[in-house]
Each structure stands twice: as structure tokens, then as C-alpha cells.
Design a protein around this motif. Sequence first.
Motif, mmCIF file in Angstrom:
data_model
loop_
_atom_site.group_PDB
_atom_site.id
_atom_site.type_symbol
_atom_site.label_atom_id
_atom_site.label_comp_id
_atom_site.label_asym_id
_atom_site.label_seq_id
_atom_site.Cartn_x
_atom_site.Cartn_y
_atom_site.Cartn_z
ATOM 1 N N LEU A 178 -1.486 4.385 -1.241
ATOM 2 C CA LEU A 178 -2.653 4.335 -0.351
ATOM 3 C C LEU A 178 -2.243 4.607 1.090
ATOM 4 N N ASN A 180 1.668 1.975 -3.852
ATOM 5 C CA ASN A 180 0.686 2.691 -4.683
ATOM 6 C C ASN A 180 0.113 3.930 -4.009
ATOM 7 N N ALA A 219 -1.744 6.655 -9.995
ATOM 8 C CA ALA A 219 -2.998 6.019 -10.414
ATOM 9 C C ALA A 219 -2.913 5.604 -11.878
ATOM 10 N N GLY A 220 -3.424 4.434 -12.150
ATOM 11 C CA GLY A 220 -3.411 3.952 -13.519
ATOM 12 C C GLY A 220 -2.144 3.196 -13.865
ATOM 13 N N MET A 276 -6.590 0.129 -17.046
ATOM 14 C CA MET A 276 -5.829 1.373 -17.047
ATOM 15 C C MET A 276 -4.425 1.165 -17.628
ATOM 16 N N PHE A 295 -7.542 -6.108 -4.597
ATOM 17 C CA PHE A 295 -7.746 -6.185 -3.146
ATOM 18 C C PHE A 295 -8.274 -7.557 -2.723
ATOM 19 N N ARG A 311 0.818 -1.208 0.000
ATOM 20 C CA ARG A 311 0.000 0.000 0.000
ATOM 21 C C ARG A 311 0.858 1.267 0.000
ATOM 22 N N ASN A 315 -13.489 -5.088 -3.791
ATOM 23 C CA ASN A 315 -13.847 -3.666 -3.908
ATOM 24 C C ASN A 315 -14.396 -3.290 -5.276
ATOM 25 N N LEU A 316 -15.240 -4.158 -5.830
ATOM 26 C CA LEU A 316 -15.930 -3.806 -7.069
ATOM 27 C C LEU A 316 -16.975 -2.745 -6.765
ATOM 28 N N PHE A 317 -17.422 -2.033 -7.796
ATOM 29 C CA PHE A 317 -18.457 -1.024 -7.594
ATOM 30 C C PHE A 317 -19.818 -1.712 -7.706
ATOM 31 N N ARG A 338 -10.568 -4.983 -14.292
ATOM 32 C CA ARG A 338 -10.769 -3.550 -14.098
ATOM 33 C C ARG A 338 -9.437 -2.845 -13.876
ATOM 34 N N ALA A 339 -8.555 -3.464 -13.058
ATOM 35 C CA ALA A 339 -7.245 -2.856 -12.809
ATOM 36 C C ALA A 339 -6.421 -2.825 -14.104
ATOM 37 N N MET A 370 -4.093 -2.297 -8.741
ATOM 38 C CA MET A 370 -4.223 -2.871 -7.400
ATOM 39 C C MET A 370 -5.407 -3.832 -7.363
ATOM 40 N N SER A 379 -2.016 8.208 -3.888
ATOM 41 C CA SER A 379 -2.492 7.226 -4.870
ATOM 42 C C SER A 379 -2.717 7.894 -6.221
#
Lengths: 239, 220
Positions: free
Chosen positions: A53, A51, A75-76, A152, A82, A48, A86-88, A148-149, A80, A71
Motif C-alpha cells: 500500500l 503489502n 493481493a490475496g 482470500m 484496518f 503498509r 473499511n468494510l464495503f 473477509r481478509a 490486511m 498491493s
Amino acid sequence: MDPLIRVDHISKSYGSHVILKDISLEIRQREILAVIGPSGAGKSTFIRCINGLEQVDSGSVSVHGQTVTSSASVAGRVGMVFQQFNLFPHYTAIDNIAAPLQTIKKMSRSRARERAAELLASVKLSDKALQYPATLSGGQQQRLAIARALSMSPDIMLFDEPTSSLDPELAHEVFDTIQTLAERHMTLVLVTHQMNMVKHFATRVLFLENGGIFFDGTFEDLTGAADPRIRQFLKKIYP
Amino acid sequence: MSLDFSFLIPYIPQLAAAARVTLFIGVSSFVLALAVSVLVGVLRSGRLPWIADFLLGVYVEIFRNTPLLIQLFFIYYGLPTFGIVLTPVTAAVIGLSLNSGAYMSEVVRAAISSVNKGQYEAAFCLGYSRYQVFLHIVLPQAFRIALPTLMNYFTTMIKETSLVSVLSIAELTRVGSQIYARTLSPFEIYITIGAVYFVMTYSVALVSRWIEKKGIKWTP
């Protein structure tokens, strides 16, 4: 070749509790670094810090020569994954990938969905595109989180115990996804308790204990190490 | 005892007009309260200068810790002292919306703070800015969490509009009392008035349930 990541004498404490003590390390491109060690050794805090965090108390971390300050600063470029995915939850599988591409990369909706569909296919989730995360299995959720990661186009992927909350057979799906990244020679940092993952992927193993690097070498060297503390730890998780 | 509702027939137009007034005050107060609560709730969730946070806190606590009736009297009868003269309906809408806005802002604030910290972290790692995280990730999730409670406040607010009868507004409760004074049949008139309130609030509850079930497809 310059290292992709340079960790320079970083320390981190929460109040009087010291988490990381003066850690220095370089991670080169294409390396697959497994970070192991007992609970509370500082493994998660370590990645952490990479990146942004977590803010380091002293020392510095740089990615491609650029110092990590938050972060946002990396970013991008640093992906990361987890333990808890931590999906939306309010986006469908495809929108978990497409929406960030639209918001951050300013892609058109159609272009973002096209790219998201490709990524879903790469983690074998094309048939789940319109489902919400809550309706997916843990393994599917984690594969979606990886896709998703990847959207980017990061230079490096960090995994914080990616299979710890999964049943063994679901963990295997995630294992396979990481395998495809390894085959593409991506730089990976894996915090894990699963020694089969370490054995299979790691080109280098870092053993953290009490916030310091206790061992840095190959898996073979680790299993052959004579140090009683390493042997004791391995006996517990890799009998 | 025999019940006879037929004497109410000539009063139907009057009752319908009163119901419209009640509905107008209830709906407009709720819309304003919603705006107030989102504004205050969002502001108090963020990092505010202490003075702004303190002042918003004072607003919330004053309106939560004094009777609504006193707030309505103050706005309608007290504010003219400072040269602020309001019509009864305006005073009622302001009173109700500030009162409910105070309660609802705490609901909004709690909903925002209950969104998982991991959501922020995942979004920051992807490259969302603070503002984008808030708008695209946190608010939609907070909305889902807050919705049932906020709709509950809507039904409470419709019932509270009966208090504004004290400002001589021709809404349901006041018109009901006037009809009672003329007909001396309290049982029939108040049961009728109660039924009209029930239809209004129960409709809100049904709409709320429908939104939760059909309007929002995702689950946490």
C-alpha cells in the motif's frame, strides 16, 4: 526454512519527513510479530510497505521470495485488517465476503456464498449474514473484516491497530478471533498499543522508534529491558 | 375579481399535448445529461492526459458560465452557419442536456472523490483491479451520494424547459402564452400552467425520496 517475509534495508519518507530508516527484518512462518512504539514511529507505514500500500523509497520487501511492487503484487496472499475496518457499506455482511470471491476468484455465486457462510460462522456472525455493516457493532464489523481478509486464503495476516477504535468489551471479541488464528498457527503481524494483546499473542516484539528498530526480541526480554526509553514507553502503556 | 377556469376546457387537449412535449424534452434531456455527466465525471476523476482533461474542463466551464438562453440560441440559430441545422426540439434537447451535463458532471466527480480512500485500499488488498474497484466498490457508493443532487437537477431541468419556448416549440409555456393572447385571462392560464409544472417536478421529488428511502437499503 526460508523466511516468509524478507524486509531488506527499506527507507520511506514523505517529503522531508523520514518515516522509516533502513529497516531490515525477516519474518518466519508461524511467527506472531507485535509491532509497538510511540505514535509516529512508523508502525503503520512499516506494515503498509509489506503489502504494497506504500511504495518504499529504497530497499525491498519480498513475500515468499517475490518482491512486493504494489498491493496487486501480493493481493490475496497478504491479508490486511484496518483500524477503521473499511468494510464495503453497500454489501451485506455475507456479500462483503462473497462479492470479492466472485469478482476476484471467479467463484459462482452459490459457491462464493457457501464459502462466505463458513467464514461468517468461524467469526460467529452467522446470524448477521444479511445485515449491512452500518447496522453491526464495531466488534462485529472488525470480525467481519477479518473473515473477509481470510477469504482470500492469505499466508500472512497484517493487523493495523485492529482494536484501537473499539470499546474494551468489543475489543475482546476481536481478541478472541485473533486467538483462533493464533491457534491455527497463522503468521500474524500486529500493530497495536494494547500490551495485553502483545503479551498474550506475540512470539516476537518489535519496538520501533523514529523510524528504526529499537528493540527486537521476546515480550519477556522487552519487559526486562533496562533501556530507559523502553522502560519509559512501557510505563505509559503497560503500568 | 372573480376566477373562472371554465373557459380553459376547450384548450385541455392543447395543454395536454404541450405538457407531453415539456415532459418529453425534460426526460430525454435529463437522460442524456446523466449519460454526459457520468462520462465526463468519471473521466475527470481518473488520470487523463492533460489535453483531454483540459478540453473537458473547457466544456464544463463554458456551459456553466454562460446563460442557457444564449446556449440555446447559439445551437439553434448559430450552428446552421457551420451547416448544422437542427429541429427546434433537437436543439432544445442538446442545449439542455449539455448545460445540465456540465453541472451534473461536477456532482458525479465530487461524489466519486468523496468515497473513502480506505475503500480502495481494502479492495486492492483483496486483489481487485483498478477497474473492478471502480465498477464494484466506488461507483455504487458514489451513486448513493450523488443521487439526491442529481434528482434535484432533474426538477430544475423540467422548469428550464420553459426557456425553449423561444425556439417556437409548442411546449407548456409557449402554448400558455398563446392561450393568454387569445383569451386575455393571464391569471387563470398561468396558474394552470404553473400547477402542471408543479405536478411534474413534485412527482420527481417524490420518486427521488422513495428511491433514497426504499430503493437503497444500505447506509454509509
